[in-house]
Design an enzyme around this catalytic site. Sequence first.
Site, PDB file in Angstrom:
ATOM      1  N   ILE A   1       0.872  -1.161   0.000  1.00  0.00           N
ATOM      2  CA  ILE A   1       0.000   0.000   0.000  1.00  0.00           C
ATOM      3  C   ILE A   1       0.912   1.215   0.000  1.00  0.00           C
ATOM      4  O   ILE A   1       1.631   1.441   0.954  1.00  0.00           O
ATOM      5  CB  ILE A   1      -0.907   0.018   1.253  1.00  0.00           C
ATOM      6  CG1 ILE A   1      -1.801  -1.212   1.255  1.00  0.00           C
ATOM      7  CG2 ILE A   1      -1.757   1.279   1.259  1.00  0.00           C
ATOM      8  CD1 ILE A   1      -2.639  -1.335   2.523  1.00  0.00           C
ATOM      9  N   PRO A   2       0.937   1.944  -1.101  1.00  0.00           N
ATOM     10  CA  PRO A   2       1.981   2.975  -1.308  1.00  0.00           C
ATOM     11  C   PRO A   2       1.784   4.214  -0.457  1.00  0.00           C
ATOM     12  O   PRO A   2       1.502   5.287  -0.959  1.00  0.00           O
ATOM     13  CB  PRO A   2       1.838   3.300  -2.797  1.00  0.00           C
ATOM     14  CG  PRO A   2       0.403   3.046  -3.098  1.00  0.00           C
ATOM     15  CD  PRO A   2      -0.021   1.906  -2.207  1.00  0.00           C
ATOM     16  N   CYS A   3       1.963   4.088   0.825  1.00  0.00           N
ATOM     17  CA  CYS A   3       1.715   5.223   1.701  1.00  0.00           C
ATOM     18  C   CYS A   3       2.802   6.283   1.560  1.00  0.00           C
ATOM     19  O   CYS A   3       2.632   7.393   2.025  1.00  0.00           O
ATOM     20  CB  CYS A   3       1.619   4.767   3.150  1.00  0.00           C
ATOM     21  SG  CYS A   3       2.968   3.731   3.675  1.00  0.00           S
ATOM     22  N   HIS A   4       3.909   5.968   0.916  1.00  0.00           N
ATOM     23  CA  HIS A   4       4.959   6.970   0.751  1.00  0.00           C
ATOM     24  C   HIS A   4       4.632   7.934  -0.376  1.00  0.00           C
ATOM     25  O   HIS A   4       5.324   8.923  -0.558  1.00  0.00           O
ATOM     26  CB  HIS A   4       6.291   6.276   0.475  1.00  0.00           C
ATOM     27  CG  HIS A   4       6.232   5.309  -0.658  1.00  0.00           C
ATOM     28  ND1 HIS A   4       5.774   4.021  -0.510  1.00  0.00           N
ATOM     29  CD2 HIS A   4       6.519   5.458  -1.961  1.00  0.00           C
ATOM     30  CE1 HIS A   4       5.829   3.421  -1.691  1.00  0.00           C
ATOM     31  NE2 HIS A   4       6.245   4.260  -2.584  1.00  0.00           N
ATOM     32  N   ARG A   5       3.592   7.620  -1.156  1.00  0.00           N
ATOM     33  CA  ARG A   5       3.228   8.523  -2.255  1.00  0.00           C
ATOM     34  C   ARG A   5       2.325   9.648  -1.780  1.00  0.00           C
ATOM     35  O   ARG A   5       1.920  10.488  -2.553  1.00  0.00           O
ATOM     36  CB  ARG A   5       2.527   7.748  -3.371  1.00  0.00           C
ATOM     37  CG  ARG A   5       3.485   6.854  -4.107  1.00  0.00           C
ATOM     38  CD  ARG A   5       2.801   6.064  -5.209  1.00  0.00           C
ATOM     39  NE  ARG A   5       3.616   4.908  -5.546  1.00  0.00           N
ATOM     40  CZ  ARG A   5       3.131   3.782  -6.035  1.00  0.00           C
ATOM     41  NH1 ARG A   5       1.845   3.664  -6.239  1.00  0.00           N
ATOM     42  NH2 ARG A   5       3.924   2.784  -6.311  1.00  0.00           N
TER      43      ARG A   5
END
Length: 157
Positions: free
Chosen positions: A118-122
Site C-alpha cells: 500500500i503505497p503510503c509513501h506517495r
Amino acid sequence: MLYSLNYSSPIGLIEVTGDENALKQLKFVDSFRGESYQHADILKDAEIWLDRYFSGKDPGTPPPMAPEGTSFQQKVWNELMKLKRGELISYGELARRVNSHARAVGQAVGRNPLPLFIPCHRIVAAHNLGGYTPGIELKKKLLLLESGGDNTLDFTV
DNA sequence: GGATCATATGCTT
DNA sequence: AAGCATATGATCC
C-alpha cells in the site's frame, strides 16, 4: 499459521508476515529475528513483487492482502492502491476523494500495516513532504527510487 | 515563514 | 461519552 519472509532490500531489511491466503503485515527491521519461512506461496509472490519493485520496474498487482483496520482505514488504503507507480497525491486531495478530512486521512495512512504494497509513501503534504512512520529518510529513498533517481524531488524537509 | 485554529478519526480513559 | 493525539490545511500576522 503465520509465515514470515525476510527480505533484504536496497533501503534496508524488510520482514513480511502473512498466513496461507493473504499478507498481514510488513515492517522495516534493523536485524532479522528468526529464519525466513517461505512455505506459503503468497510469500514467494511477495518476494517476486518486491524484487520487481526495487529493480525499478512496475511490480504489477500485489499479492492478496488482509490488513486489519476500520472501514474508514480500508477505504483510504483502497484508494491508495489505485495510485500508479510514481504518482503522488496530497493528504487533502485524498481526503476529498474519500469525503473526509486531511488530518484524519493522515492518521489512517499512518496506521497502514502494509507499506510498499500500500503505497503510503506517495502521500505528501501540501507544502512539504509530510511524514512517514518508519522514518522520513525512508520515504525520500522510496520516492527517489520510483522516480528513477534523477528527479526533482528537492523537498526541504 | 511562524503561530493559531478548524476539522475527522482512533485510542484511551 | 469525553478528552487527547495525529504522517494536515487554511488563515491570520
